[in-house]
Design a protein around this motif. Structure first.
Motif, PDB file in Angstrom:
ATOM      1  N   ILE A 188      38.581  43.219  53.160  1.00 30.78           N
ATOM      2  CA  ILE A 188      37.996  41.906  52.881  1.00 30.78           C
ATOM      3  C   ILE A 188      38.006  41.129  54.186  1.00 30.78           C
ATOM      4  O   ILE A 188      39.070  40.803  54.715  1.00 30.78           O
ATOM      5  CB  ILE A 188      38.787  41.139  51.804  1.00 30.78           C
ATOM      6  CG1 ILE A 188      38.944  41.985  50.548  1.00 30.78           C
ATOM      7  CG2 ILE A 188      38.107  39.821  51.469  1.00 30.78           C
ATOM      8  CD1 ILE A 188      39.887  41.383  49.526  1.00 30.78           C
ATOM      9  N   ASP A 189      36.813  40.839  54.711  1.00 25.92           N
ATOM     10  CA  ASP A 189      36.682  40.176  56.010  1.00 25.92           C
ATOM     11  C   ASP A 189      36.072  38.796  55.877  1.00 25.92           C
ATOM     12  O   ASP A 189      35.539  38.418  54.819  1.00 25.92           O
ATOM     13  CB  ASP A 189      35.801  41.023  56.944  1.00 25.92           C
ATOM     14  CG  ASP A 189      36.518  42.249  57.471  1.00 25.92           C
ATOM     15  OD1 ASP A 189      37.716  42.139  57.775  1.00 25.92           O
ATOM     16  OD2 ASP A 189      35.867  43.303  57.575  1.00 25.92           O
ATOM     17  N   ASN A 190      36.141  38.058  56.987  1.00 27.31           N
ATOM     18  CA  ASN A 190      35.419  36.792  57.137  1.00 27.31           C
ATOM     19  C   ASN A 190      35.782  35.760  56.077  1.00 27.31           C
ATOM     20  O   ASN A 190      34.913  35.026  55.583  1.00 27.31           O
ATOM     21  CB  ASN A 190      33.905  37.037  57.136  1.00 27.31           C
ATOM     22  CG  ASN A 190      33.478  37.998  58.229  1.00 27.31           C
ATOM     23  OD1 ASN A 190      33.931  37.883  59.362  1.00 27.31           O
ATOM     24  ND2 ASN A 190      32.628  38.957  57.882  1.00 27.31           N
ATOM     25  N   LEU A 191      37.063  35.704  55.718  1.00 28.92           N
ATOM     26  CA  LEU A 191      37.519  34.682  54.782  1.00 28.92           C
ATOM     27  C   LEU A 191      37.735  33.362  55.513  1.00 28.92           C
ATOM     28  O   LEU A 191      37.956  33.335  56.731  1.00 28.92           O
ATOM     29  CB  LEU A 191      38.832  35.118  54.128  1.00 28.92           C
ATOM     30  CG  LEU A 191      38.804  36.390  53.291  1.00 28.92           C
ATOM     31  CD1 LEU A 191      40.215  36.731  52.822  1.00 28.92           C
ATOM     32  CD2 LEU A 191      37.875  36.236  52.107  1.00 28.92           C
ATOM     33  N   GLU A 192      37.693  32.285  54.781  1.00 26.20           N
ATOM     34  CA  GLU A 192      38.114  31.016  55.340  1.00 26.20           C
ATOM     35  C   GLU A 192      39.581  31.128  55.744  1.00 26.20           C
ATOM     36  O   GLU A 192      40.391  31.710  55.018  1.00 26.20           O
ATOM     37  CB  GLU A 192      37.942  29.892  54.319  1.00 26.20           C
ATOM     38  CG  GLU A 192      36.489  29.578  53.962  1.00 26.20           C
ATOM     39  CD  GLU A 192      35.737  28.957  55.131  1.00 26.20           C
ATOM     40  OE1 GLU A 192      36.371  28.223  55.930  1.00 26.20           O
ATOM     41  OE2 GLU A 192      34.522  29.204  55.261  1.00 26.20           O
ATOM     42  N   ALA A 193      39.909  30.584  56.897  1.00 27.35           N
ATOM     43  CA  ALA A 193      41.283  30.674  57.402  1.00 27.35           C
ATOM     44  C   ALA A 193      42.168  29.680  56.664  1.00 27.35           C
ATOM     45  O   ALA A 193      42.517  28.613  57.172  1.00 27.35           O
ATOM     46  CB  ALA A 193      41.308  30.411  58.903  1.00 27.35           C
ATOM     47  N   GLU A 194      42.533  30.042  55.442  1.00 28.16           N
ATOM     48  CA  GLU A 194      43.282  29.134  54.572  1.00 28.16           C
ATOM     49  C   GLU A 194      44.073  29.957  53.562  1.00 28.16           C
ATOM     50  O   GLU A 194      44.117  31.181  53.630  1.00 28.16           O
ATOM     51  CB  GLU A 194      42.330  28.173  53.858  1.00 28.16           C
ATOM     52  CG  GLU A 194      41.293  28.877  52.999  1.00 28.16           C
ATOM     53  CD  GLU A 194      40.278  27.909  52.388  1.00 28.16           C
ATOM     54  OE1 GLU A 194      39.790  28.214  51.288  1.00 28.16           O
ATOM     55  OE2 GLU A 194      39.986  26.886  53.014  1.00 28.16           O
ATOM     56  N   PHE A 195      44.672  29.275  52.611  1.00 28.98           N
ATOM     57  CA  PHE A 195      45.503  29.907  51.592  1.00 28.98           C
ATOM     58  C   PHE A 195      44.651  30.715  50.610  1.00 28.98           C
ATOM     59  O   PHE A 195      43.627  30.237  50.119  1.00 28.98           O
ATOM     60  CB  PHE A 195      46.278  28.821  50.836  1.00 28.98           C
ATOM     61  CG  PHE A 195      47.144  29.349  49.720  1.00 28.98           C
ATOM     62  CD1 PHE A 195      48.410  29.844  49.982  1.00 28.98           C
ATOM     63  CD2 PHE A 195      46.703  29.340  48.416  1.00 28.98           C
ATOM     64  CE1 PHE A 195      49.215  30.319  48.961  1.00 28.98           C
ATOM     65  CE2 PHE A 195      47.493  29.809  47.387  1.00 28.98           C
ATOM     66  CZ  PHE A 195      48.755  30.301  47.666  1.00 28.98           C
ATOM     67  N   HIS A 196      45.103  31.946  50.311  1.00 21.93           N
ATOM     68  CA  HIS A 196      44.407  32.818  49.361  1.00 21.93           C
ATOM     69  C   HIS A 196      45.435  33.566  48.513  1.00 21.93           C
ATOM     70  O   HIS A 196      46.584  33.761  48.918  1.00 21.93           O
ATOM     71  CB  HIS A 196      43.537  33.852  50.079  1.00 21.93           C
ATOM     72  CG  HIS A 196      42.465  33.272  50.932  1.00 21.93           C
ATOM     73  ND1 HIS A 196      41.323  32.699  50.403  1.00 21.93           N
ATOM     74  CD2 HIS A 196      42.360  33.164  52.284  1.00 21.93           C
ATOM     75  CE1 HIS A 196      40.551  32.279  51.388  1.00 21.93           C
ATOM     76  NE2 HIS A 196      41.154  32.548  52.543  1.00 21.93           N
ATOM     77  N   THR A 197      44.995  33.995  47.349  1.00 19.60           N
ATOM     78  CA  THR A 197      45.767  34.901  46.514  1.00 19.60           C
ATOM     79  C   THR A 197      44.959  36.169  46.295  1.00 19.60           C
ATOM     80  O   THR A 197      43.843  36.129  45.763  1.00 19.60           O
ATOM     81  CB  THR A 197      46.124  34.271  45.157  1.00 19.60           C
ATOM     82  OG1 THR A 197      46.996  33.158  45.369  1.00 19.60           O
ATOM     83  CG2 THR A 197      46.837  35.273  44.263  1.00 19.60           C
ATOM     84  N   LEU A 198      45.514  37.287  46.746  1.00 17.89           N
ATOM     85  CA  LEU A 198      44.885  38.600  46.592  1.00 17.89           C
ATOM     86  C   LEU A 198      45.568  39.331  45.453  1.00 17.89           C
ATOM     87  O   LEU A 198      46.800  39.368  45.382  1.00 17.89           O
ATOM     88  CB  LEU A 198      45.036  39.391  47.890  1.00 17.89           C
ATOM     89  CG  LEU A 198      44.552  40.845  47.874  1.00 17.89           C
ATOM     90  CD1 LEU A 198      43.056  40.920  47.671  1.00 17.89           C
ATOM     91  CD2 LEU A 198      44.975  41.547  49.172  1.00 17.89           C
ATOM     92  N   GLU A 199      44.776  39.889  44.547  1.00 14.24           N
ATOM     93  CA  GLU A 199      45.316  40.621  43.407  1.00 14.24           C
ATOM     94  C   GLU A 199      44.680  42.003  43.326  1.00 14.24           C
ATOM     95  O   GLU A 199      43.477  42.152  43.537  1.00 14.24           O
ATOM     96  CB  GLU A 199      45.034  39.887  42.100  1.00 14.24           C
ATOM     97  CG  GLU A 199      45.652  38.512  41.984  1.00 14.24           C
ATOM     98  CD  GLU A 199      45.271  37.845  40.679  1.00 14.24           C
ATOM     99  OE1 GLU A 199      45.918  38.139  39.662  1.00 14.24           O
ATOM    100  OE2 GLU A 199      44.321  37.048  40.678  1.00 14.24           O
ATOM    101  N   ILE A 200      45.501  42.987  43.027  1.00 20.42           N
ATOM    102  CA  ILE A 200      45.029  44.339  42.731  1.00 20.42           C
ATOM    103  C   ILE A 200      45.394  44.602  41.280  1.00 20.42           C
ATOM    104  O   ILE A 200      46.585  44.665  40.936  1.00 20.42           O
ATOM    105  CB  ILE A 200      45.659  45.386  43.665  1.00 20.42           C
ATOM    106  CG1 ILE A 200      45.327  45.056  45.122  1.00 20.42           C
ATOM    107  CG2 ILE A 200      45.184  46.781  43.304  1.00 20.42           C
ATOM    108  CD1 ILE A 200      46.368  44.242  45.838  1.00 20.42           C
ATOM    109  N   ARG A 201      44.398  44.732  40.429  1.00 21.57           N
ATOM    110  CA  ARG A 201      44.628  44.834  38.989  1.00 21.57           C
ATOM    111  C   ARG A 201      44.232  46.214  38.469  1.00 21.57           C
ATOM    112  O   ARG A 201      43.230  46.793  38.886  1.00 21.57           O
ATOM    113  CB  ARG A 201      43.806  43.785  38.224  1.00 21.57           C
ATOM    114  CG  ARG A 201      44.140  42.348  38.562  1.00 21.57           C
ATOM    115  CD  ARG A 201      43.338  41.406  37.678  1.00 21.57           C
ATOM    116  NE  ARG A 201      43.551  40.011  38.023  1.00 21.57           N
ATOM    117  CZ  ARG A 201      42.940  38.993  37.426  1.00 21.57           C
ATOM    118  NH1 ARG A 201      42.074  39.235  36.433  1.00 21.57           N
ATOM    119  NH2 ARG A 201      43.178  37.748  37.797  1.00 21.57           N
TER     120      ARG A 201
END
Length: 323
Positions: free
Chosen positions: A92-105
């Motif tokens: 996952i590239d080019n995200l906003e440089a901020e807080f994120h939650t990544l989930e693998i379900r």
């Protein structure tokens, strides 16, 4: 900032997962779900990052869903005709440089060639950025020879304190006293820690104390007296093979008990690392190696982020069967 690894044992888990020993896994184990056609399992990491990579095994596995900030991004097929390990399965590239939650379900679905809906995780690689809600001026790490990094080959960069400095973009000073008890560390707080006027103190404690409860309470009280404006996060001991299981559990629980009495957050590092000999190589007794310090930095980072962003972890780390 450089990409940094977050091992599977540092993630938050929901539902049924087991830690599976494996010589070819990143730290000697992976987390894996059962093979049933249900979808009640998820793994999560929350933090400030601008890109993420997910590494897992492929083989007789099912379909995994990748979610970011509550939205499903893609479905990953973990099936392959032969077992492969350490595979980059998602970028996952080019995200906003901020807080994120990544989930693998777990999706509960599978490729028609697969006989299983299970999925597994090895590790993440994240490009960390400075978290907007973390505005510390100075962090101080204190402890014994573990904090010093007695088994870390790439000192000082490999120390958990230095890794946190990169992950948080905040100055971190590291003060580990080899062989020091909690009482000894407490005795130098006024000379070593207080003059730095830290916003946050991180204390990995208990390895050199047979019964750490009383000393830990006194140490916490001393920090509150000397540095009333500083936040404190404590971690109990990592797994080690020097002491018996009974001794280790007593040390870990008494540190946690002292923190509960004093209303101080305590990371269950012992539960997170329990049974993992790989993190002690080559010494093979007490001190975590560089990989182990990576796990410690991720554990402290997760607690810092949880407190600053006020999100609830779906499940606290706990010992898993199978190590």
């Amino acid at each position: 900032m450089p990409e940094m690894r977050v091992e599977n044992i540092a993630l938050d888990y929901e539902g049924e997962w087991n830690s599976i020993p494996s010589a070819d896994a990143s730290i000697g184990s992976r987390h894996e779900t059962n093979d049933a056609a249900d979808h009640d399992a998820a793994a999560r990491w929350s933090g400030a990052f601008r890109s993420a990579k997910v590494f897992a095994s492929t083989g007789d596995y099912g379909l995994a869903e990748i979610w970011l900030d509550g939205k499903r991004l893609q479905v990953i097929d973990l099936y392959s005709s032969s077992e492969r390990h350490g595979v980059l399965v998602c970028t996952i590239d080019n995200l906003e440089a901020e807080f994120h939650t990544l989930e693998i379900r777990k999706s509960g679905r599978k490729n028609k060639c697969s006989s299983s809906c299970r999925l597994n995780l090895d590790y993440l690689e994240l490009d960390f950025v400075k978290p907007s809600n973390v505005r510390y001026r100075q962090i101080v790490c204190i402890g014994d020879s573990i904090t010093f990094g007695a088994n870390v080959e790439d000192r000082p960069l490999g120390l958990y304190g230095r890794r946190l400095q990169s992950m948080l973009a905040v100055p971190v000073s590291v003060h580990g006293l080899s062989g020091a008890s909690i009482h000894t560390v407490t005795g130098v707080l006024d000379a070593v820690v207080a003059p730095r006027n830290p916003d946050l103190v991180l204390w990995l404690a208990g390895m050199n104390d047979e019964r750490p409860y009383a000393a830990m309470v006194q140490g916490i009280e001393r920090i509150m007296e000397l540095m009333p404006g500083a936040e404190l996060i404590v971690s109990n001991i990592p797994y080690n093979s020097h002491y018996s299981e009974e001794q280790n559990q007593r040390k870990a629980e008494e540190v946690a008990q002292a923190c509960r009495r004093m209303s101080v957050p305590c990371i269950d590092l012992y539960g997170m690392t329990s049974g993992n000999i790989r993190l002690l190589l080559p010494e093979n007794t007490v001190h975590p190696n560089s990989e182990g310090h990576g796990v410690i930095s991720s554990a402290f980072y997760r607690e810092i982020i949880r407190r600053k962003y006020s999100f609830e972890s779906p499940a606290e780390p706990r010992p898993h069967s199978g190590r």
